[in-house]
Each structure stands twice: as structure tokens, then as C-alpha cells.
Design a protein around this motif. Structure first.
Motif, PDB file in Angstrom:
ATOM      1  N   VAL A  55     -27.642  46.787  37.377  1.00 29.95           N
ATOM      2  CA  VAL A  55     -26.991  45.525  37.011  1.00 29.95           C
ATOM      3  C   VAL A  55     -27.218  45.309  35.513  1.00 29.95           C
ATOM      4  CG1 VAL A  55     -27.093  43.012  37.293  1.00 29.95           C
ATOM      5  CG2 VAL A  55     -27.262  44.505  39.292  1.00 29.95           C
ATOM      6  N   GLY A  56     -26.193  44.830  34.820  1.00 33.21           N
ATOM      7  CA  GLY A  56     -26.316  44.529  33.398  1.00 33.21           C
ATOM      8  C   GLY A  56     -26.036  45.705  32.483  1.00 33.21           C
ATOM      9  N   THR A  57     -25.615  46.832  33.045  1.00 30.65           N
ATOM     10  CA  THR A  57     -25.268  47.982  32.216  1.00 30.65           C
ATOM     11  C   THR A  57     -24.054  47.649  31.370  1.00 30.65           C
ATOM     12  OG1 THR A  57     -26.155  49.561  33.813  1.00 30.65           O
ATOM     13  CG2 THR A  57     -24.547  50.409  32.231  1.00 30.65           C
ATOM     14  N   VAL A  58     -24.163  47.897  30.066  1.00 31.43           N
ATOM     15  CA  VAL A  58     -23.066  47.646  29.131  1.00 31.43           C
ATOM     16  C   VAL A  58     -22.549  48.988  28.630  1.00 31.43           C
ATOM     17  CG1 VAL A  58     -22.406  46.609  26.923  1.00 31.43           C
ATOM     18  CG2 VAL A  58     -24.046  45.437  28.425  1.00 31.43           C
ATOM     19  N   ARG A  59     -21.237  49.145  28.679  1.00 29.09           N
ATOM     20  CA  ARG A  59     -20.581  50.335  28.125  1.00 29.09           C
ATOM     21  C   ARG A  59     -19.459  49.859  27.229  1.00 29.09           C
ATOM     22  NH1 ARG A  59     -21.651  55.267  31.392  1.00 29.09           N
ATOM     23  NH2 ARG A  59     -22.805  54.624  33.252  1.00 29.09           N
ATOM     24  N   GLY A  60     -19.388  50.434  26.036  1.00 34.18           N
ATOM     25  CA  GLY A  60     -18.306  50.090  25.130  1.00 34.18           C
ATOM     26  C   GLY A  60     -18.832  49.484  23.853  1.00 34.18           C
ATOM     27  N   LEU A  61     -17.915  49.147  23.076  1.00 28.96           N
ATOM     28  CA  LEU A  61     -16.473  48.991  23.202  1.00 28.96           C
ATOM     29  C   LEU A  61     -15.804  50.287  22.712  1.00 28.96           C
ATOM     30  CD1 LEU A  61     -16.385  45.449  21.650  1.00 28.96           C
ATOM     31  CD2 LEU A  61     -15.926  45.938  24.020  1.00 28.96           C
ATOM     32  N   HIS A  62     -15.037  50.945  23.560  1.00 27.22           N
ATOM     33  CA  HIS A  62     -14.482  52.261  23.273  1.00 27.22           C
ATOM     34  C   HIS A  62     -12.960  52.253  23.151  1.00 27.22           C
ATOM     35  CE1 HIS A  62     -18.149  53.553  25.840  1.00 27.22           C
ATOM     36  NE2 HIS A  62     -18.506  53.475  24.567  1.00 27.22           N
ATOM     37  N   PHE A  63     -12.460  53.232  22.416  1.00 28.75           N
ATOM     38  CA  PHE A  63     -11.025  53.511  22.335  1.00 28.75           C
ATOM     39  C   PHE A  63     -10.865  54.909  21.767  1.00 28.75           C
ATOM     40  CE2 PHE A  63     -12.298  51.636  18.339  1.00 28.75           C
ATOM     41  CZ  PHE A  63     -11.663  52.394  17.376  1.00 28.75           C
ATOM     42  N   HIS A 142     -11.388  62.188  18.714  1.00 31.27           N
ATOM     43  CA  HIS A 142     -10.688  60.907  18.536  1.00 31.27           C
ATOM     44  C   HIS A 142     -11.376  59.753  19.265  1.00 31.27           C
ATOM     45  CE1 HIS A 142      -7.779  64.053  17.601  1.00 31.27           C
ATOM     46  NE2 HIS A 142      -7.313  63.183  16.723  1.00 31.27           N
ATOM     47  N   ASP A 143     -12.519  60.035  19.875  1.00 28.29           N
ATOM     48  CA  ASP A 143     -13.295  59.040  20.613  1.00 28.29           C
ATOM     49  C   ASP A 143     -13.995  58.121  19.608  1.00 28.29           C
ATOM     50  OD1 ASP A 143     -14.695  57.667  22.561  1.00 28.29           O
ATOM     51  OD2 ASP A 143     -16.099  59.302  22.965  1.00 28.29           O
ATOM     52  N   LYS A 144     -13.656  56.846  19.621  1.00 30.14           N
ATOM     53  CA  LYS A 144     -14.169  55.877  18.644  1.00 30.14           C
ATOM     54  C   LYS A 144     -14.673  54.632  19.365  1.00 30.14           C
ATOM     55  CE  LYS A 144     -12.452  58.567  15.452  1.00 30.14           C
ATOM     56  NZ  LYS A 144     -13.321  59.511  14.796  1.00 30.14           N
ATOM     57  N   GLY A 145     -15.229  53.709  18.601  1.00 30.61           N
ATOM     58  CA  GLY A 145     -15.681  52.464  19.191  1.00 30.61           C
ATOM     59  C   GLY A 145     -16.125  51.461  18.152  1.00 30.61           C
ATOM     60  N   ASP A 170     -23.346  54.261  21.748  1.00 29.90           N
ATOM     61  CA  ASP A 170     -22.910  52.863  21.664  1.00 29.90           C
ATOM     62  C   ASP A 170     -23.803  52.022  20.755  1.00 29.90           C
ATOM     63  OD1 ASP A 170     -20.840  53.523  23.336  1.00 29.90           O
ATOM     64  OD2 ASP A 170     -21.560  52.386  25.059  1.00 29.90           O
ATOM     65  N   ARG A 171     -25.071  52.379  20.630  1.00 29.09           N
ATOM     66  CA  ARG A 171     -25.982  51.655  19.735  1.00 29.09           C
ATOM     67  C   ARG A 171     -25.597  51.824  18.267  1.00 29.09           C
ATOM     68  NH1 ARG A 171     -30.695  50.466  22.788  1.00 29.09           N
ATOM     69  NH2 ARG A 171     -30.813  51.838  24.581  1.00 29.09           N
ATOM     70  N   GLN A 172     -24.877  52.877  17.947  1.00 33.10           N
ATOM     71  CA  GLN A 172     -24.550  53.198  16.555  1.00 33.10           C
ATOM     72  C   GLN A 172     -23.127  52.827  16.156  1.00 33.10           C
ATOM     73  OE1 GLN A 172     -25.677  57.296  15.811  1.00 33.10           O
ATOM     74  NE2 GLN A 172     -27.391  57.089  17.222  1.00 33.10           N
ATOM     75  N   LEU A 173     -22.384  52.183  17.054  1.00 35.41           N
ATOM     76  CA  LEU A 173     -20.996  51.845  16.739  1.00 35.41           C
ATOM     77  C   LEU A 173     -20.932  50.768  15.654  1.00 35.41           C
ATOM     78  CD1 LEU A 173     -19.463  51.865  20.333  1.00 35.41           C
ATOM     79  CD2 LEU A 173     -19.215  53.598  18.536  1.00 35.41           C
TER      80      LEU A 173
END
Length: 188
Positions: A55-63, A142-145, A170-173
Motif C-alpha cells: 500500500v502506498g507504492t508510488v510509480r511515476g510520473l512517466h511518459f 525515449h522513456d522519460k519522466g 523515479d527519485r532522480q526525475l
């Protein structure tokens, strides 16, 4: 089917009709003629699935950047999550704005996120599984965020969002203001 255009009208919340009886239910989770509504116009080429145990897992923000920019039709098949789309189209009237919807396996509701938007989510239940159709193949190049907690975007994440759950990537976006202009409004 319930179709709701959100505060950013290109983002659509979809709730397919369920036919239930004592055995369970039946639903059409996707139809090719939804492209007439702008959902997946041009077709889908890949299905993706992710499991988040905590619970509380965060993924993103990706594009993904062009020429592999992806539209995503997102649904939750187990558990529940708070799903978010952020407009990253420079020049758009809603540039930097976000919308969020709670997606649950029980409801079977979905979110259509076209190219030009960043996507992320936070799990609300353990062992949440997210499935999504995409309109372009995955390309690592091309994977960005952008940062999930960018104060200029100010997403109202659920209180249980756990920053410790972020991947190293994700920590480095970057913040949106520090990211290149990958998309231009009107050019899509």
C-alpha cells in the motif's frame, strides 16, 4: 458505458457496463470502436501489467518522448489505486495541470491518457495490479519522466503515498520546469 471527460478534456474516465449475476460478471473492457471517441485512435500495440505489493507504492510520473509517445488506456485488475495524468504539452491551456481518478478492480473503471501527458499512480490496497494498453512500443531511449512531487504541479496524492517506495529512477526525475519541452500543444 459511462464516459466522462475530466477537467483536462483530453483525459477520459471510462466505466464499462458490468452484467452481473450469482456467478460473477461480464464486461467489455475494450472495444475498437472506442477510437471513434478518441480513445486509442491509431490502435494499441502492447499490453503492460505491473504489480505493486505494498500500500502506498508510488510509480511515476512517466511518459515516452516522440517518436515513441504513448497513449495509455489504464485499468486496475486487482486492488485499487489513485491514477494521475499531468499535461506536459508546452503551450497548452492546462500545461502543468493534473487530474486524478481512483481506479478499482471492483468497478472496472479506466482512464484514457493520450500522448503528451505524464502518468503515475499510488496504490491504495496491497497487491494492486495495473494493466494498460499503449499506442506505441516501449523504448528505453525515449522513456522519460518528471518528479512525482513537483510542488509546481501540486498533485494531491493520498496521505498513504510512501516516498520510500520510489524506484531509484523515479527519485532522480526532474521537475517539470527543468525538463525539456518534449511535447507542444497543437502539434499532437
Amino acid at each position: 458505458m459511462l464516459l466522462e471527460r475530466l477537467a483536462i478534456p483530453e483525459i477520459m474516465h471510462i466505466e464499462p457496463r458490468k452484467f452481473s449475476d450469482h456467478r460473477g460478471y461480464f464486461t467489455e473492457s475494450f472495444r475498437a470502436d472506442w477510437s471513434d471517441l478518441g480513445i486509442g485512435a491509431g490502435g494499441f500495440v502492447q499490453d503492460n501489467q505491473s504489480l505493486s505489493r505494498q500500500v502506498g507504492t508510488v510509480r511515476g510520473l512517466h511518459f515516452q518522448a516522440d517518436p515513441f509517445a504513448q497513449g495509455k488506456l489504464v485499468r486496475c485488475v486487482a486492488g485499487a489505486l489513485f491514477d494521475v495524468a499531468v499535461d506536459i504539452r508546452h503551450g497548452s491551456p492546462s500545461y502543468g495541470a493534473w487530474v486524478g481518478v481512483e481506479l478499482t478492480a471492483d468497478r472496472g473503471n479506466q482512464l484514457w491518457i493520450p500522448p503528451g501527458f505524464a502518468h503515475g499512480f499510488c496504490t491504495l490496497l496491497p497487491d494492486t495490479i495495473l494493466c494498460y494498453k499503449v499506442s506505441a512500443y516501449y523504448s528505453a531511449e525515449h522513456d522519460k519522466g518528471i518528479a512525482w512531487n513537483d510542488p509546481a504541479i501540486a498533485i494531491a496524492w493520498p496521505g498513504l503515498a510512501n516516498p520510500a517506495s520510489l524506484s531509484d529512477k523515479d527519485r532522480q526525475l526532474p521537475l517539470l520546469a527543468d525538463a525539456p519541452a518534449y511535447f507542444r500543444w497543437g502539434a499532437m
